[in-house]
Design an enzyme around this catalytic site. Structure first.
Site, mmCIF file in Angstrom:
data_model
loop_
_atom_site.group_PDB
_atom_site.id
_atom_site.type_symbol
_atom_site.label_atom_id
_atom_site.label_comp_id
_atom_site.label_asym_id
_atom_site.label_seq_id
_atom_site.Cartn_x
_atom_site.Cartn_y
_atom_site.Cartn_z
ATOM 1 N N GLN A 133 0.851 -1.201 0.000
ATOM 2 C CA GLN A 133 0.000 0.000 0.000
ATOM 3 C C GLN A 133 0.879 1.239 0.000
ATOM 4 O OE1 GLN A 133 -3.526 -0.679 2.971
ATOM 5 N NE2 GLN A 133 -1.856 -2.003 3.591
ATOM 6 N N ASN A 134 2.199 1.027 0.055
ATOM 7 C CA ASN A 134 3.112 2.164 0.196
ATOM 8 C C ASN A 134 3.413 2.816 -1.144
ATOM 9 O OD1 ASN A 134 3.070 1.501 2.828
ATOM 10 N ND2 ASN A 134 5.087 0.540 2.890
ATOM 11 N N ILE A 135 3.643 4.120 -1.055
ATOM 12 C CA ILE A 135 3.911 4.881 -2.274
ATOM 13 C C ILE A 135 5.325 5.448 -2.240
ATOM 14 C CG2 ILE A 135 1.543 5.425 -2.967
ATOM 15 C CD1 ILE A 135 1.560 7.853 -1.204
ATOM 16 N N ASP A 136 6.130 4.957 -1.285
ATOM 17 C CA ASP A 136 7.493 5.492 -1.144
ATOM 18 C C ASP A 136 8.495 4.797 -2.061
ATOM 19 O OD1 ASP A 136 8.140 3.030 0.227
ATOM 20 O OD2 ASP A 136 7.411 3.904 2.086
ATOM 21 N N HIS A 153 -1.739 1.164 -4.021
ATOM 22 C CA HIS A 153 -2.207 2.544 -3.892
ATOM 23 C C HIS A 153 -1.432 3.501 -4.803
ATOM 24 C CE1 HIS A 153 -4.259 1.618 0.211
ATOM 25 N NE2 HIS A 153 -4.864 1.074 -0.813
ATOM 26 N N CYS A 164 -6.097 16.592 -19.544
ATOM 27 C CA CYS A 164 -5.884 15.994 -20.872
ATOM 28 C C CYS A 164 -5.137 14.663 -20.812
ATOM 29 C CB CYS A 164 -5.132 16.971 -21.775
ATOM 30 S SG CYS A 164 -3.392 17.163 -21.350
ATOM 31 N N GLY A 235 3.172 -4.308 8.893
ATOM 32 C CA GLY A 235 3.111 -2.847 8.991
ATOM 33 C C GLY A 235 1.869 -2.201 8.422
ATOM 34 N N THR A 236 0.737 -2.836 8.616
ATOM 35 C CA THR A 236 -0.512 -2.183 8.173
ATOM 36 C C THR A 236 -1.594 -2.382 9.231
ATOM 37 O OG1 THR A 236 -2.280 -2.183 6.521
ATOM 38 C CG2 THR A 236 -1.034 -4.229 6.715
ATOM 39 N N ARG A 261 3.065 -3.847 15.246
ATOM 40 C CA ARG A 261 3.054 -3.445 16.652
ATOM 41 C C ARG A 261 1.725 -3.749 17.332
ATOM 42 N NH1 ARG A 261 5.608 2.441 15.690
ATOM 43 N NH2 ARG A 261 7.794 1.816 15.519
HETATM 44 P P1 OAD Z 1 -1.501 2.726 9.035
HETATM 45 O O1 OAD Z 1 -0.862 3.948 9.568
HETATM 46 O O2 OAD Z 1 -2.982 2.669 9.033
HETATM 47 O O3 OAD Z 1 -0.971 1.453 9.818
HETATM 48 C C1 OAD Z 1 0.393 1.242 10.070
HETATM 49 C C2 OAD Z 1 0.513 0.086 11.059
HETATM 50 O O4 OAD Z 1 1.873 -0.222 11.208
HETATM 51 C C3 OAD Z 1 -0.039 0.409 12.439
HETATM 52 O O5 OAD Z 1 -0.785 -0.704 12.881
HETATM 53 C C4 OAD Z 1 1.225 0.601 13.305
HETATM 54 O O6 OAD Z 1 1.044 0.193 14.636
HETATM 55 C C5 OAD Z 1 2.185 -0.325 12.604
HETATM 56 N N1 OAD Z 1 3.606 0.038 12.718
HETATM 57 C C6 OAD Z 1 4.171 1.250 12.534
HETATM 58 N N2 OAD Z 1 5.509 1.175 12.592
HETATM 59 C C7 OAD Z 1 5.797 -0.120 12.866
HETATM 60 C C8 OAD Z 1 7.013 -0.842 13.063
HETATM 61 N N3 OAD Z 1 8.206 -0.253 12.967
HETATM 62 N N4 OAD Z 1 6.937 -2.161 13.316
HETATM 63 C C9 OAD Z 1 5.726 -2.782 13.398
HETATM 64 N N5 OAD Z 1 4.552 -2.159 13.222
HETATM 65 C C10 OAD Z 1 4.581 -0.855 12.947
HETATM 66 O O7 OAD Z 1 -0.922 2.513 7.558
HETATM 67 P P2 OAD Z 1 -1.519 1.601 6.395
HETATM 68 O O8 OAD Z 1 -2.162 0.411 6.932
HETATM 69 O O9 OAD Z 1 -0.449 1.437 5.397
HETATM 70 O O10 OAD Z 1 -4.032 5.083 1.639
HETATM 71 O O11 OAD Z 1 -2.623 2.568 5.801
HETATM 72 C C11 OAD Z 1 -3.319 2.144 4.671
HETATM 73 C C12 OAD Z 1 -3.670 3.300 3.771
HETATM 74 O O12 OAD Z 1 -4.267 4.364 4.529
HETATM 75 C C13 OAD Z 1 -2.484 3.999 3.111
HETATM 76 O O13 OAD Z 1 -2.000 3.325 1.982
HETATM 77 C C14 OAD Z 1 -3.088 5.324 2.720
HETATM 78 C C15 OAD Z 1 -3.850 5.625 3.994
HETATM 79 O O14 OAD Z 1 -4.966 6.408 3.851
HETATM 80 C C16 OAD Z 1 -4.168 5.961 0.663
HETATM 81 O O15 OAD Z 1 -3.507 6.950 0.591
HETATM 82 C C17 OAD Z 1 -5.173 5.604 -0.369
#
Ligand code: OAD
Length: 308
Positions: A133-136, A153, A164, A235-236, A261
């Site tokens: 889901q990452n855009i980096d 994403h 256009c 990490g989601t 986490r």
């Molecule tokens: P979230 O910020 O919703 O979730 C990140 C998860 O990673 C959380 O559960 C954190 O606790 C966990 N986390 C963070 N750092 C960590 C680490 N070092 N080790 C282990 N766990 C860690 O991010 P996403 O699930 O990616 O969409 O969010 C999904 C989408 O929401 C993104 O792609 C973006 C956003 O709106 C769009 O832009 C369309």
């Protein structure tokens, strides 16, 4: 929880997201996960912003440090408006300010142990696909084959004129954002990217809420999930659909592992079954421990050395 089978990106209301509690790592569980990975040959990895926090990029929903808690300066009607197409058309500045931060200066963000672990799965012939889901774009900096990654994403690598449909490169975007020099001089301030042909607003090919996911998602998600012998979620928060529904699409009995986490989606205690595993703590350390158990530390070190 809404229409989770839709092909458009959406997130449930905040009330629908179970309150998150950070959990420590269960070492016995990690041991079992290492065995599962050793036995698996078609692993689907589903990743999110938590994979890149150890590279210095904030995630979205972690309280206080997450991006959605740090957008006050933009006076948005709500945090997710930053990825809302109607809002963007009215005021593209907040998105571009965030884009500048996320794209970063050349070499500002580097892959971390979690990214290299996925690369190692590929190197060992075990990676079927990484749905990110990452855009980096940090996956690609590990040297992973592009065909192994689905950027669910979208991406900053290309951009499109909303009027256009003329395509633009990342370098064009970087010049507009003051990240790359034009004829030797860099303007630090952000200029809203405008089309050279029609003066329309040029939008990065990042998927906004309500937009369709890229074709590659539909091309691979169904067959990969049916074919895989292990799912690894890293990490989601599993809060955004349709990616959040992917772990449910595998064949019955397929082991599902979450390295995160906190629990989310099908990895809450109430929803997990005997084939599901949750390993808390930071991904980097979990992946390092997994590499040790799998005998991959030397290769991990070599990959990291090569890219620094
Ligand atoms: P979230 O910020 O919703 O979730 C990140 C998860 O990673 C959380 O559960 C954190 O606790 C966990 N986390 C963070 N750092 C960590 C680490 N070092 N080790 C282990 N766990 C860690 O991010 P996403 O699930 O990616 O969409 O969010 C999904 C989408 O929401 C993104 O792609 C973006 C956003 O709106 C769009 O832009 C369309």
């Amino acid at each position: 929880m809404g229409n989770t089978s839709s092909g458009k990106v959406f997130t449930p209301t905040i009330e629908e997201i179970i309150e998150k509690i950070e959990e420590p790592r269960d070492v016995d569980c990690l041991e079992k996960v290492a065995k599962i990975i050793a036995q698996s040959n078609h692993i689907v990895v589903i990743t999110g912003a938590g994979l890149s926090t150890e590279s210095g990029i904030s995630d979205f929903r972690t309280k206080s440090s997450g991006l959605y808690d740090n957008l006050q300066k933009f006076n948005l009607p709500n945090p997710t408006a930053i990825f809302d197409l109607d809002f963007f058309k009215q005021d593209p500045y907040p998105f571009y300010a965030l884009a500048k931060e996320l794209i970063g200066k050349e070499g500002q963000y580097l892959p971390n142990t979690g990214h290299y672990f996925i690369r190692l799965l590929e190197q060992h012939g075990k990676l079927l696909r990484n749905f990110t889901q990452n855009i980096d774009g940090l996956e690609f900096k590990t040297g992973i084959d592009r065909s192994k990654v689905v950027q669910c994403h979208g991406t900053f690598e290309t951009a499109t004129c909303l009027n256009c449909s003329t395509k633009y490169s990342l370098d064009f975007m970087k010049q507009c954002l003051g990240l790359l020099s034009i004829n030797g001089s860099t303007k630090e301030e952000i200029q809203i990217p405008k089309c050279n042909k029609c003066d329309g607003i040029v939008k990065s090919d990042v998927v906004f809420f309500g937009e369709d996911l890229p074709e590659s998602y539909f091309q691979h998600s169904k067959s990969d999930l049916q074919q895989c012998d292990c799912i690894l979620v890293m990490g989601t928060s599993l809060a955004v659909y349709p990616v959040a529904s992917l772990p449910n699409k595998s064949a019955k009995g397929t082991p599902k592992v979450m390295l995160n986490r906190e629990r989310g989606g099908v990895f809450t205690k109430e929803r997990m079954d005997e084939n599901d595993y949750f390993v808390g703590g930071n991904i980097g350390e979990s992946c390092l421990l997994l590499c040790e158990k799998l005998g991959w530390e030397k290769e991990l070190h070599q990959l990291q050395q090569k890219n620094t």
